[in-house]
Design a protein around this motif. Structure first.
Motif, mmCIF file in Angstrom:
data_model
loop_
_atom_site.group_PDB
_atom_site.id
_atom_site.type_symbol
_atom_site.label_atom_id
_atom_site.label_comp_id
_atom_site.label_asym_id
_atom_site.label_seq_id
_atom_site.Cartn_x
_atom_site.Cartn_y
_atom_site.Cartn_z
ATOM 1 N N HIS A 174 7.976 11.462 4.864
ATOM 2 C CA HIS A 174 6.771 10.717 4.829
ATOM 3 C C HIS A 174 6.657 9.261 4.386
ATOM 4 N N GLU A 175 7.613 9.306 3.431
ATOM 5 C CA GLU A 175 7.728 7.525 3.285
ATOM 6 C C GLU A 175 8.286 6.852 4.493
ATOM 7 N N PHE A 176 9.126 7.190 5.142
ATOM 8 C CA PHE A 176 9.541 6.481 6.413
ATOM 9 C C PHE A 176 8.499 6.453 7.314
ATOM 10 N N TYR A 223 3.934 3.542 10.231
ATOM 11 C CA TYR A 223 2.527 3.434 10.559
ATOM 12 C C TYR A 223 2.211 2.001 10.210
ATOM 13 N N TYR A 224 2.791 1.372 8.872
ATOM 14 C CA TYR A 224 2.207 0.036 8.604
ATOM 15 C C TYR A 224 2.970 -1.032 9.339
ATOM 16 N N LEU A 225 4.210 -0.825 10.097
ATOM 17 C CA LEU A 225 4.609 -1.704 11.031
ATOM 18 C C LEU A 225 3.655 -1.551 12.355
ATOM 19 N N VAL A 282 5.482 -6.387 4.766
ATOM 20 C CA VAL A 282 5.729 -6.292 3.323
ATOM 21 C C VAL A 282 5.453 -4.700 2.991
ATOM 22 N N GLN A 283 4.464 -4.082 3.351
ATOM 23 C CA GLN A 283 4.195 -2.944 2.906
ATOM 24 C C GLN A 283 5.092 -1.875 3.572
ATOM 25 N N ALA A 284 5.562 -2.101 4.677
ATOM 26 C CA ALA A 284 6.552 -1.171 5.537
ATOM 27 C C ALA A 284 7.798 -1.250 4.713
ATOM 28 N N GLU A 288 8.173 -1.809 1.588
ATOM 29 C CA GLU A 288 7.828 -1.123 0.291
ATOM 30 C C GLU A 288 8.230 0.472 0.421
ATOM 31 N N GLU A 289 7.581 0.802 1.797
ATOM 32 C CA GLU A 289 7.488 2.144 1.940
ATOM 33 C C GLU A 289 9.179 2.750 2.348
ATOM 34 N N ARG A 290 9.732 1.869 2.734
ATOM 35 C CA ARG A 290 11.321 2.197 3.079
ATOM 36 C C ARG A 290 11.971 2.177 1.869
ATOM 37 N N PHE A 291 11.562 1.345 0.906
ATOM 38 C CA PHE A 291 12.321 1.343 -0.550
ATOM 39 C C PHE A 291 11.858 2.546 -1.202
ATOM 40 N N HIS A 292 10.736 3.319 -1.019
ATOM 41 C CA HIS A 292 10.155 4.504 -1.747
ATOM 42 C C HIS A 292 11.078 5.558 -1.005
ATOM 43 N N ALA A 293 11.145 5.419 0.244
ATOM 44 C CA ALA A 293 11.944 6.502 0.820
ATOM 45 C C ALA A 293 13.371 6.491 0.413
ATOM 46 N N HIS A 340 -4.424 6.846 4.285
ATOM 47 C CA HIS A 340 -3.328 7.311 4.273
ATOM 48 C C HIS A 340 -2.531 7.316 2.781
ATOM 49 N N GLU A 341 -2.956 6.410 2.108
ATOM 50 C CA GLU A 341 -2.447 5.930 0.709
ATOM 51 C C GLU A 341 -2.964 7.303 -0.076
ATOM 52 N N LYS A 342 -4.224 7.570 0.166
ATOM 53 C CA LYS A 342 -4.930 8.945 -0.776
ATOM 54 C C LYS A 342 -4.050 9.960 -0.351
ATOM 55 N N LEU A 343 -3.685 10.237 0.917
ATOM 56 C CA LEU A 343 -2.647 11.460 1.237
ATOM 57 C C LEU A 343 -1.351 11.390 0.530
ATOM 58 N N VAL A 344 -0.752 10.075 0.387
ATOM 59 C CA VAL A 344 0.348 10.060 -0.243
ATOM 60 C C VAL A 344 0.332 10.402 -1.558
ATOM 61 N N SER A 345 -0.715 9.952 -2.202
ATOM 62 C CA SER A 345 -0.937 10.071 -3.499
ATOM 63 C C SER A 345 -0.924 11.615 -3.878
ATOM 64 N N GLU A 374 2.659 3.786 -8.819
ATOM 65 C CA GLU A 374 2.798 3.002 -7.626
ATOM 66 C C GLU A 374 1.517 3.414 -6.570
ATOM 67 N N GLN A 375 1.268 4.741 -6.754
ATOM 68 C CA GLN A 375 0.078 4.810 -6.105
ATOM 69 C C GLN A 375 -1.134 4.419 -6.510
ATOM 70 N N VAL A 376 -1.429 4.436 -7.791
ATOM 71 C CA VAL A 376 -2.508 3.755 -8.293
ATOM 72 C C VAL A 376 -2.676 2.493 -7.899
ATOM 73 N N GLU A 377 -1.530 1.620 -7.774
ATOM 74 C CA GLU A 377 -1.423 0.259 -7.271
ATOM 75 C C GLU A 377 -1.511 0.210 -5.731
ATOM 76 N N GLU A 378 -1.259 0.961 -5.000
ATOM 77 C CA GLU A 378 -1.353 1.059 -3.762
ATOM 78 C C GLU A 378 -2.638 1.448 -3.121
ATOM 79 N N GLU A 379 -3.384 2.247 -3.685
ATOM 80 C CA GLU A 379 -4.637 2.620 -3.299
ATOM 81 C C GLU A 379 -5.766 1.423 -3.886
HETATM 82 FE FE1 FEO Z 1 5.087 5.330 -0.553
HETATM 83 FE FE2 FEO Z 1 2.345 3.719 0.195
HETATM 84 O O1 FEO Z 1 3.350 5.134 -0.581
#
Ligand code: FEO
Length: 167
Positions: free
Chosen positions: A16-18, A23-25, A45-47, A49-54, A93-98, A126-131
């Protein structure tokens, strides 16, 4: 030790994170095409961050002596129509990830897996911030509209975003 159930769900979360990064790219690519380089920078940059999450999940699984599973995923959407559409989709999408992170936390809590609860709390925050970030930008885009000075000011603001790996 990770339970089989939590391990399987954490491995799904890597995908999901990758996928989020892709998606953001795809959104960044749309903005590049539209010459909105600041918005493109924001989503690039968001992309990252998502790779970092993965990779956080990847390392956590490895630290527990398990094998992280890397899979493919569907193509992300393209053919975006507007800035507002993109921020609406990004917020959705961020709500779905949350929701997915909350599901993981529920499993960890049910299993009284305290290390995983601690690990997942970082993602909950992190999800609170991203949303909040997507929601703010959606609201600003709605206010300034797609054309004119306002959107260019926002583009300028977003050009300054850089990727700093979170602590
Ligand atoms: Fe990895 Fe934007 O949640």
């Amino acid at each position: 030790m990770l339970s089989e159930k939590l391990l399987a769900k954490m491995n799904e979360q890597i995908t999901h994170e990758f996928y989020s990064a892709h998606y953001y790219l795809a959104m960044a690519a749309y903005f590049k095409k539209e010459d909105l380089d600041g918005f493109a920078n924001f989503f690039t940059v968001q992309a990252e961050e998502e790779r970092f999450h993965a990779m956080k999940f990847f390392h956590y699984i490895n630290e527990h002596g398990e094998e992280a599973v890397i899979t493919g995923f569907k193509d992300p959407k393209r053919d975006f129509k507007s800035v507002e559409e993109i921020f609406g989709l990004a917020l959705e999408h961020e709500k779905l990830v949350s929701g997915l992170i909350n599901d993981l936390m529920n499993i960890a809590q049910e299993e009284k897996d305290y290390p995983s609860i601690g690990f997942l709390q970082w993602f909950v925050d992190e999800q609170v911030e991203e949303e909040a970030s997507m929601s703010r930008l959606l609201s600003l885009v709605k206010r300034v509209g797609e054309q004119g000075h306002g959107i260019l000011m926002l583009d300028k603001e977003l050009a300054g975003r850089t990727f700093t790996p979170p602590a």
